[in-house]
Scaffold this active site. Sequence first.
Site, PDB file in Angstrom:
ATOM      1  N   LEU A 185      33.273  34.268  55.832  1.00 24.32           N
ATOM      2  CA  LEU A 185      33.857  35.053  54.737  1.00 24.32           C
ATOM      3  C   LEU A 185      35.301  35.415  55.025  1.00 24.32           C
ATOM      4  O   LEU A 185      36.103  35.584  54.111  1.00 24.32           O
ATOM      5  CB  LEU A 185      33.050  36.333  54.514  1.00 24.32           C
ATOM      6  CG  LEU A 185      31.630  36.137  53.976  1.00 24.32           C
ATOM      7  CD1 LEU A 185      30.856  37.435  54.035  1.00 24.32           C
ATOM      8  CD2 LEU A 185      31.690  35.624  52.548  1.00 24.32           C
ATOM      9  N   GLY A 186      35.610  35.560  56.271  1.00 26.17           N
ATOM     10  CA  GLY A 186      36.989  35.898  56.609  1.00 26.17           C
ATOM     11  C   GLY A 186      37.109  36.263  58.072  1.00 26.17           C
ATOM     12  O   GLY A 186      36.114  36.432  58.773  1.00 26.17           O
ATOM     13  N   GLY A 188      39.100  38.704  60.978  1.00 24.86           N
ATOM     14  CA  GLY A 188      39.864  39.926  61.203  1.00 24.86           C
ATOM     15  C   GLY A 188      40.510  39.847  62.569  1.00 24.86           C
ATOM     16  O   GLY A 188      40.504  38.789  63.211  1.00 24.86           O
ATOM     17  N   GLY A 189      41.065  40.936  63.004  1.00 26.75           N
ATOM     18  CA  GLY A 189      41.728  40.944  64.288  1.00 26.75           C
ATOM     19  C   GLY A 189      40.749  40.906  65.450  1.00 26.75           C
ATOM     20  O   GLY A 189      41.122  40.594  66.581  1.00 26.75           O
ATOM     21  N   PHE A 190      39.494  41.232  65.194  1.00 24.77           N
ATOM     22  CA  PHE A 190      38.535  41.356  66.291  1.00 24.77           C
ATOM     23  C   PHE A 190      37.512  40.232  66.309  1.00 24.77           C
ATOM     24  O   PHE A 190      36.733  40.120  67.232  1.00 24.77           O
ATOM     25  CB  PHE A 190      37.780  42.686  66.178  1.00 24.77           C
ATOM     26  CG  PHE A 190      38.669  43.884  66.298  1.00 24.77           C
ATOM     27  CD1 PHE A 190      38.859  44.484  67.521  1.00 24.77           C
ATOM     28  CD2 PHE A 190      39.318  44.393  65.195  1.00 24.77           C
ATOM     29  CE1 PHE A 190      39.684  45.585  67.642  1.00 24.77           C
ATOM     30  CE2 PHE A 190      40.146  45.496  65.305  1.00 24.77           C
ATOM     31  CZ  PHE A 190      40.332  46.097  66.527  1.00 24.77           C
ATOM     32  N   GLY A 191      37.450  39.463  65.247  1.00 27.98           N
ATOM     33  CA  GLY A 191      36.445  38.408  65.180  1.00 27.98           C
ATOM     34  C   GLY A 191      36.370  37.870  63.776  1.00 27.98           C
ATOM     35  O   GLY A 191      37.390  37.740  63.111  1.00 27.98           O
ATOM     36  N   VAL A 193      33.734  37.398  59.998  1.00 30.60           N
ATOM     37  CA  VAL A 193      32.551  37.822  59.240  1.00 30.60           C
ATOM     38  C   VAL A 193      31.968  36.594  58.528  1.00 30.60           C
ATOM     39  O   VAL A 193      32.719  35.804  57.947  1.00 30.60           O
ATOM     40  CB  VAL A 193      32.913  38.928  58.222  1.00 30.60           C
ATOM     41  CG1 VAL A 193      31.693  39.345  57.409  1.00 30.60           C
ATOM     42  CG2 VAL A 193      33.507  40.145  58.930  1.00 30.60           C
ATOM     43  N   LYS A 208      29.086  40.402  61.006  1.00 29.25           N
ATOM     44  CA  LYS A 208      30.381  40.483  61.688  1.00 29.25           C
ATOM     45  C   LYS A 208      30.162  40.117  63.142  1.00 29.25           C
ATOM     46  O   LYS A 208      29.253  40.643  63.784  1.00 29.25           O
ATOM     47  CB  LYS A 208      30.925  41.903  61.565  1.00 29.25           C
ATOM     48  CG  LYS A 208      32.358  42.055  61.992  1.00 29.25           C
ATOM     49  CD  LYS A 208      32.848  43.435  61.631  1.00 29.25           C
ATOM     50  CE  LYS A 208      34.326  43.472  61.395  1.00 29.25           C
ATOM     51  NZ  LYS A 208      34.793  44.686  60.800  1.00 29.25           N
ATOM     52  N   ASP A 426      41.703  53.390  57.617  1.00 29.65           N
ATOM     53  CA  ASP A 426      42.094  52.066  57.130  1.00 29.65           C
ATOM     54  C   ASP A 426      41.646  51.875  55.685  1.00 29.65           C
ATOM     55  O   ASP A 426      41.154  50.812  55.308  1.00 29.65           O
ATOM     56  CB  ASP A 426      41.471  50.996  58.041  1.00 29.65           C
ATOM     57  CG  ASP A 426      42.200  49.659  57.945  1.00 29.65           C
ATOM     58  OD1 ASP A 426      43.272  49.613  57.327  1.00 29.65           O
ATOM     59  OD2 ASP A 426      41.677  48.677  58.491  1.00 29.65           O
TER      60      ASP A 426
HETATM   61  N1  ATP Z   1      30.068  43.431  54.097  1.00 27.29           N
HETATM   62  C1  ATP Z   1      30.903  42.441  53.778  1.00 27.29           C
HETATM   63  N2  ATP Z   1      30.606  41.620  52.744  1.00 27.29           N
HETATM   64  C2  ATP Z   1      31.450  40.620  52.409  1.00 27.29           C
HETATM   65  N3  ATP Z   1      32.603  40.345  53.044  1.00 27.29           N
HETATM   66  C3  ATP Z   1      32.941  41.119  54.081  1.00 27.29           C
HETATM   67  C4  ATP Z   1      32.121  42.209  54.513  1.00 27.29           C
HETATM   68  N4  ATP Z   1      32.716  42.800  55.573  1.00 27.29           N
HETATM   69  C5  ATP Z   1      33.861  42.122  55.788  1.00 27.29           C
HETATM   70  N5  ATP Z   1      34.002  41.119  54.901  1.00 27.29           N
HETATM   71  C6  ATP Z   1      35.135  40.187  54.811  1.00 27.29           C
HETATM   72  O1  ATP Z   1      35.312  39.555  56.064  1.00 27.29           O
HETATM   73  C7  ATP Z   1      36.691  39.454  56.387  1.00 27.29           C
HETATM   74  C8  ATP Z   1      36.940  39.939  57.790  1.00 27.29           C
HETATM   75  O2  ATP Z   1      36.606  41.303  57.858  1.00 27.29           O
HETATM   76  P1  ATP Z   1      37.030  42.189  59.090  1.00 27.29           P
HETATM   77  O3  ATP Z   1      36.552  43.571  58.845  1.00 27.29           O
HETATM   78  O4  ATP Z   1      36.621  41.520  60.359  1.00 27.29           O
HETATM   79  O5  ATP Z   1      38.574  42.033  59.087  1.00 27.29           O
HETATM   80  P2  ATP Z   1      39.720  42.744  58.304  1.00 27.29           P
HETATM   81  O6  ATP Z   1      39.275  44.008  57.667  1.00 27.29           O
HETATM   82  O7  ATP Z   1      40.353  41.743  57.398  1.00 27.29           O
HETATM   83  O8  ATP Z   1      40.683  43.026  59.488  1.00 27.29           O
HETATM   84  P3  ATP Z   1      40.598  44.114  60.626  1.00 27.29           P
HETATM   85  O9  ATP Z   1      39.202  44.544  60.827  1.00 27.29           O
HETATM   86  O10 ATP Z   1      41.161  43.393  61.785  1.00 27.29           O
HETATM   87  O11 ATP Z   1      41.459  45.199  60.089  1.00 27.29           O
HETATM   88  C9  ATP Z   1      37.464  40.228  55.343  1.00 27.29           C
HETATM   89  O12 ATP Z   1      38.070  39.306  54.504  1.00 27.29           O
HETATM   90  C10 ATP Z   1      36.423  40.984  54.579  1.00 27.29           C
HETATM   91  O13 ATP Z   1      36.717  41.009  53.207  1.00 27.29           O
END
Ligand code: ATP
Length: 653
Positions: A185-186, A188-191, A193, A208, A426
Amino acid sequence: MLYHNSGSLSASSATDTLALDQALSLREDGRLKEISANRHGRLLFTALLENFCQLYDSDPSRSRRLFTLICQTLKRIGIVDEEYIDELAGIRSTYQSALHHLITQAREVLFEEDHDKQVPLPIKPYVPERSYEELQVALQRISNSGSSNPSSSQQQNSHNDFTYYTWLHTKHSRYANDFEELQMLGKGGFGAVYRVRNRVDGAEYAMKKIFPTFQQVPYTKIFREIKSLAKLDHPNIVRYYASWLENTSEIVPNVRKPTVSSAKMIQGLESLEISRDDSITIANKEDSFYSDDQSNNDSIVFAADVSGQSDNIYFQKGSSEASESSDTSHDRDSENKYGSSYDDIIENPEDSSVLHTSAIAPLNCFVLYIQMQLCTDDLESYLFRRNSKISFPLSTVDTRIHIHLFRAILHGVVYIHEIAHLIHRDVKPSNIFLAKSLTLDRGSVPLYNYRDDANNALDNYTPKLGDFGLVIDNEGKMLKSVSFSKDLQRVSPMDATQHVGTMSYAAPELLDALASHSNVPVSEAVDTFALGIVLFELLYPFDTTMERASKLRDLRQGVLPDEFIEKHGCESSLILWMTAKDPSKRPMLSDVLKCNLLPSYSEEIHSEKLEVLLSSQSTATDHRYWEEMIEENKRLREENIRLRNELELLKKN
Ligand SMILES: Nc1ncnc2c1ncn2[C@@H]1O[C@H](COP(=O)(O)OP(=O)(O)OP(=O)(O)O)[C@@H](O)[C@H]1O
């Protein structure tokens, strides 16, 4: 000649740069390996120690206490870190079984040698029964094979195939056994999802995966997100199901990183050109790989994005895989009225500066899985779609709908502040997910999805706040030693991508602290500020990314567009109140919730109060908030004009 010289000069400087890059990357590689080896070593050592303590005391609670006491002493003198904490018990036990396997296998070799030399079996081997049986099975196998040579090719291969890491990484994966990975799905900085399906209940979840190897983070901080999520139970917060740790050899997906140009931007910002808000994110130095600070200080570093003038929210979105999905949040139109292709501004997967994971895969110690509710849309994507379809001013109905949406979001944040005693830190549209609900239940609102030109379906959506990676508890927390990365180009790509928020939503006190390199008290007011910005975005459809950037920059200076104030006088007051520069002047969110401007959808249905409120301020029942807001509005309007004039003057100069 001159041309030739300069040509060779530039060629040699290019070679030099390449050599320097290679040297840096080698040094970086060596450093990562060293850190990884240290982590493995400490985990192995604590696993052994735990085993040892179990032998010393058969009472489980006493042996655990013994183990903790010894580890605390060893931690004080720097031999171990936090490898002994309860959360890592599963990982330690994998190390124990890996060691056990190693011993069994070594014994098998010894046994084969003894068998060759006709040495009789040990009468009572000092190994668990199962291992002894394994030895007998091995004996049987050797006899059956008719070969007495322990270095037969079959044996040799089996020994060669085994590595300590293989054992660590292949043992019982709950993730592999119970879940089918459908799509990323995407990142992030830590891994990253993933959308996954549980093989047992058949339902889909968001999973995640956090790879803590790369962050020089105290272990306890790795668990901050799950500990916060686990205690939250609210319709406007992403639902948490479970979390667990596994050893892994999985390839770590490329994580976001700023490019060199963005690093330069950051350096430029050292003189604090705060107005560049839309291209900056805040990274958490405490979580930084290069951070030497192992204390509980929350240090922050500001990092820039790659998109230049556009807001980084448009490139933070993940992979091309993610954008392929038609039913997820990332299926926005690639061409839009923002004038650029969405795909153009997401990170280029071919970028050679992006970290290639195969080189670092063996460095992983373990992965933390967080199983959450899958949300198919988010507010950032929704606003993007909406803005490409409609423009300011919103119709009365749209205004009402977005006010309801805001109220539902507010409910979630108030719950976080007042019940869970946390600060999210955030809050931004990309962290506010939209879950479709069949009925209009608690916390949901009817919303056009703006996916389909011909027929905009009105569906019920529940906004849900997610991403608790930066959450802190709200009891006297300070962000200490807010600092700025002096030499970001030397910072590992992953470090700088550990965003803790987008600059557009970052409260000014954080920026002031950045400017003065001083400590900053963090209160709920940082979330209030971010929500004020979100409210403006909900009510003002921007035509272009540039317009958005400039309007948000103005708002950060306390200036709202005149036409917006005229159309939304009360909402303007609320927005300006929530985004006041001085955090102590911002309202408590629970008070905002009481504001008559924000009736719940059901209240409105029953009393049609909002209709009356929007058309006539005098019918407001709660005069105190109302009058305060009108007064504030007047004052801010004057201030608005003054600032606008100043701004014009500055622009001219
Ligand atoms: N519960 C969820 N359902 C659908 N998509 C999700 C969910 N949680 C996270 N995502 C998607 O997964 C991606 C990565 O999420 P993640 O929280 O790891 O990173 P981030 O919020 O983009 O960055 P960071 O956590 O580093 O600030 C994002 O694009 C987010 O929209």
